[in-house]
Design a protein around this motif. Structure first.
Motif, PDB file in Angstrom:
ATOM      1  N   ASN A  94      41.871  40.288  28.404  1.00 47.57           N
ATOM      2  CA  ASN A  94      41.343  41.253  29.961  1.00 47.57           C
ATOM      3  C   ASN A  94      41.095  40.621  31.004  1.00 47.57           C
ATOM      4  N   TRP A  95      42.014  40.700  32.021  1.00 47.94           N
ATOM      5  CA  TRP A  95      41.886  39.126  33.472  1.00 47.94           C
ATOM      6  C   TRP A  95      41.993  40.891  34.439  1.00 47.94           C
ATOM      7  N   TYR A  96      40.173  40.991  34.933  1.00 50.32           N
ATOM      8  CA  TYR A  96      40.394  41.981  36.044  1.00 50.32           C
ATOM      9  C   TYR A  96      39.874  41.730  37.620  1.00 50.32           C
ATOM     10  N   TYR A  97      39.995  42.043  37.992  1.00 48.34           N
ATOM     11  CA  TYR A  97      40.791  41.971  39.015  1.00 48.34           C
ATOM     12  C   TYR A  97      40.379  42.763  40.444  1.00 48.34           C
ATOM     13  N   GLU A  98      39.409  42.382  41.531  1.00 49.77           N
ATOM     14  CA  GLU A  98      39.681  43.393  42.419  1.00 49.77           C
ATOM     15  C   GLU A  98      41.448  44.182  43.158  1.00 49.77           C
ATOM     16  N   GLU A  99      41.008  45.630  43.234  1.00 46.58           N
ATOM     17  CA  GLU A  99      42.594  46.137  43.949  1.00 46.58           C
ATOM     18  C   GLU A  99      43.132  44.683  44.619  1.00 46.58           C
ATOM     19  N   ASP A 100      42.489  44.320  45.701  1.00 46.81           N
ATOM     20  CA  ASP A 100      43.441  43.704  47.006  1.00 46.81           C
ATOM     21  C   ASP A 100      43.351  42.387  47.230  1.00 46.81           C
ATOM     22  N   ASP A 101      42.708  42.165  45.617  1.00 44.91           N
ATOM     23  CA  ASP A 101      41.907  40.527  45.217  1.00 44.91           C
ATOM     24  C   ASP A 101      43.247  39.756  44.801  1.00 44.91           C
ATOM     25  N   GLU A 102      44.408  39.423  46.097  1.00 42.74           N
ATOM     26  CA  GLU A 102      45.283  38.618  45.685  1.00 42.74           C
ATOM     27  C   GLU A 102      45.571  37.196  44.811  1.00 42.74           C
ATOM     28  N   ASP A 103      43.899  36.866  45.475  1.00 40.01           N
ATOM     29  CA  ASP A 103      43.896  35.534  45.008  1.00 40.01           C
ATOM     30  C   ASP A 103      43.816  35.345  43.657  1.00 40.01           C
ATOM     31  N   ILE A 104      42.807  36.357  43.495  1.00 41.98           N
ATOM     32  CA  ILE A 104      42.568  36.390  41.785  1.00 41.98           C
ATOM     33  C   ILE A 104      43.751  36.613  40.806  1.00 41.98           C
ATOM     34  N   ARG A 105      44.476  37.391  41.311  1.00 44.41           N
ATOM     35  CA  ARG A 105      45.476  38.152  40.637  1.00 44.41           C
ATOM     36  C   ARG A 105      46.240  37.048  39.962  1.00 44.41           C
ATOM     37  N   GLU A 106      46.747  36.609  41.605  1.00 40.79           N
ATOM     38  CA  GLU A 106      47.364  35.492  41.170  1.00 40.79           C
ATOM     39  C   GLU A 106      47.449  34.611  40.565  1.00 40.79           C
ATOM     40  N   VAL A 107      45.545  33.954  40.034  1.00 41.71           N
ATOM     41  CA  VAL A 107      45.342  33.320  39.021  1.00 41.71           C
ATOM     42  C   VAL A 107      45.723  33.385  38.319  1.00 41.71           C
ATOM     43  N   GLY A 108      45.174  34.486  37.877  1.00 43.87           N
ATOM     44  CA  GLY A 108      45.884  35.387  36.358  1.00 43.87           C
ATOM     45  C   GLY A 108      47.610  35.711  36.221  1.00 43.87           C
ATOM     46  N   GLU A 109      47.661  35.813  36.926  1.00 44.15           N
ATOM     47  CA  GLU A 109      49.369  35.676  36.792  1.00 44.15           C
ATOM     48  C   GLU A 109      49.715  34.279  36.432  1.00 44.15           C
ATOM     49  N   GLU A 110      49.220  32.759  36.840  1.00 47.02           N
ATOM     50  CA  GLU A 110      49.690  32.120  36.767  1.00 47.02           C
ATOM     51  C   GLU A 110      49.649  31.337  35.280  1.00 47.02           C
ATOM     52  N   LEU A 111      48.252  31.740  34.877  1.00 47.86           N
ATOM     53  CA  LEU A 111      47.799  30.841  33.163  1.00 47.86           C
ATOM     54  C   LEU A 111      48.891  32.005  32.021  1.00 47.86           C
ATOM     55  N   SER A 112      48.890  33.561  33.115  1.00 51.97           N
ATOM     56  CA  SER A 112      49.284  33.683  31.653  1.00 51.97           C
ATOM     57  C   SER A 112      50.650  34.098  31.320  1.00 51.97           C
ATOM     58  N   GLU A 113      51.412  32.985  32.492  1.00 54.52           N
ATOM     59  CA  GLU A 113      52.940  32.457  32.367  1.00 54.52           C
ATOM     60  C   GLU A 113      52.705  31.382  31.719  1.00 54.52           C
ATOM     61  N   ASP A 114      51.806  30.796  31.266  1.00 56.57           N
ATOM     62  CA  ASP A 114      51.878  29.545  31.011  1.00 56.57           C
ATOM     63  C   ASP A 114      51.493  29.410  29.122  1.00 56.57           C
ATOM     64  N   ILE A 115      50.662  30.277  28.802  1.00 54.45           N
ATOM     65  CA  ILE A 115      50.026  31.230  27.667  1.00 54.45           C
ATOM     66  C   ILE A 115      50.720  32.516  27.219  1.00 54.45           C
ATOM     67  N   ASP A 116      50.952  31.767  25.579  1.00 51.67           N
ATOM     68  CA  ASP A 116      51.572  32.939  24.879  1.00 51.67           C
ATOM     69  C   ASP A 116      50.430  34.224  24.328  1.00 51.67           C
ATOM     70  N   LEU A 117      50.279  34.813  25.065  1.00 50.15           N
ATOM     71  CA  LEU A 117      48.890  35.875  24.198  1.00 50.15           C
ATOM     72  C   LEU A 117      49.100  37.159  25.136  1.00 50.15           C
ATOM     73  N   PRO A 118      48.360  38.049  24.333  1.00 49.06           N
ATOM     74  CA  PRO A 118      48.062  39.584  25.253  1.00 49.06           C
ATOM     75  C   PRO A 118      47.444  39.200  26.825  1.00 49.06           C
ATOM     76  N   PHE A 119      48.046  39.422  27.241  1.00 48.75           N
ATOM     77  CA  PHE A 119      47.028  38.956  28.389  1.00 48.75           C
ATOM     78  C   PHE A 119      47.520  40.312  29.432  1.00 48.75           C
ATOM     79  N   ASN A 120      46.611  41.243  29.990  1.00 42.39           N
ATOM     80  CA  ASN A 120      46.715  42.443  30.668  1.00 42.39           C
ATOM     81  C   ASN A 120      45.883  41.854  31.667  1.00 42.39           C
ATOM     82  N   LEU A 121      46.728  42.231  32.829  1.00 45.60           N
ATOM     83  CA  LEU A 121      46.085  42.424  34.575  1.00 45.60           C
ATOM     84  C   LEU A 121      45.510  43.373  35.028  1.00 45.60           C
ATOM     85  N   ILE A 122      44.254  43.837  34.775  1.00 45.78           N
ATOM     86  CA  ILE A 122      43.653  45.227  35.116  1.00 45.78           C
ATOM     87  C   ILE A 122      43.176  45.157  36.907  1.00 45.78           C
TER      88      ILE A 122
END
Lengths: 124, 189
Positions: A94-122
């Motif tokens: 579970n990857w939590y990011y502050e709603e207007d924090d695009e930076d951390i959301r993008e880090v989570g997105e990039e990491l999840s794209e490369d990993i075969d794992l249930p990955f929730n961006l919240i």
């Protein structure tokens, strides 16, 4: 199997891992001087937890900043979880990011794209 | 004692928009205090969140570069672990924030950094992202790949142009400057 706790510092996150619930939570800012040294015990705990009979692990990440060496260690950690996921362990992130924090959301997105794992961006 | 005009130093620093200036051996504690100050100060100036993040990230990568890799090592307290010394500046200019680091390096290492920066400067943002991810996934030894990854991160978070200058101090050693700018309008991308 014991729990695992590291208190937060100005430059490293708080980490709490419960053997009972299988929840490991990383919260704070992450730019320790030596990310390898900092995250190795966490990786070791996960390995021991999932190799000693426990079938599930949830990783909650709520971090507002990772430096590059922390990001690299986090990727190692996620790759380890993906390996356990492939061997039928019940693993999720579970990857939590502050709603207007695009930076951390993008880090989570990039990491999840490369990993075969249930990955929730919240957002929160 | 040679004459030192403090007011001249102060007014020049103000004229050049210097927000943060630190010179000497860096520790994680000093770095964290400076980083917090940057967040607070830019936050108070109603700077876009993304710009603050980018300035903060570039500052951390450049500072940790000094702390870990400067060829000039100094003990902060007697007997403590020697820390890399150098100089780190943040200046507010019309376009945004200029973050600059300077530290001593072996000439060979300095030349490699300059070359890497020149290569990164030629990449567009998509290519840079691809290289960053490749480097992130590479199984390089801990530490050896981190400088490269750090430079890519700086390039991604800035206007992508890394300015470097290597001033030879003697046949082996040089003073390496790395500078980049985070644009004020980066938040509107």
């Amino acid at each position: 199997m014991s729990d695992f706790n590291i208190p937060a510092s100005k430059y490293s996150p708080e980490i709490n891992a419960s053997a009972l619930t299988g929840i490991i939570r990383i919260e704070g800012s992450s730019y320790p001087e030596n990310a390898y040294e900092f995250y190795t015990p966490v990786i070791d705990w996960i390995k021991t937890h999932l190799s000693s009979g426990s079938n599930s692990l949830t990783l909650d990440v709520q971090v507002d900043y990772f430096n590059t060496s922390s990001t690299k260690m986090l990727l190692d950690l996620l790759e380890l979880l993906a390996q356990f996921h492939q061997s039928d362990k019940d693993v999720a992130v579970n990857w939590y990011y502050e709603e207007d924090d695009e930076d951390i959301r993008e880090v989570g997105e990039e990491l999840s794209e490369d990993i075969d794992l249930p990955f929730n961006l919240i957002p929160y | 004692m040679p004459d030192f005009n403090l007011y001249k130093y102060y007014s020049e620093a103000s004229e050049h928009g210097i927000l943060v200036s630190f010179q000497g051996p860096l520790s994680q504690d000093i770095l964290a205090e400076l980083a917090t100050m940057i967040r607070d100060r830019l936050g108070g100036d109603a700077v876009h969140r993304r710009v603050i993040h980018n300035v903060f990230a570039v500052f951390i990568e450049l500072s940790q570069n000094i702390l870990l890799h400067s060829a000039e090592k100094t003990c902060i307290t007697p007997g403590s672990q020697p820390r890399g010394a150098g100089i780190i500046l943040i200046r507010a200019v019309e376009e945004g924030y200029v973050i600059t680091s300077g530290n001593q390096v072996e000439m060979i290492a300095g030349e490699q950094v300059c070359q890497r920066c020149a290569t990164l400067n030629k990449l567009d943002s998509a290519a840079l992202k691809q290289q960053y991810r490749r480097q992130l996934h590479s199984k390089s030894e801990v530490g050896s790949g981190s400088v490269h990854l750090g430079l890519m991160e700086i390039a991604r978070r800035s206007d992508q142009q890394l300015y470097t200058q290597l001033v030879p101090l003697d046949s082996d050693m040089g003073f390496l400057k790395i500078s980049t700018i985070v644009n004020r309008d980066a938040g509107h991308e």
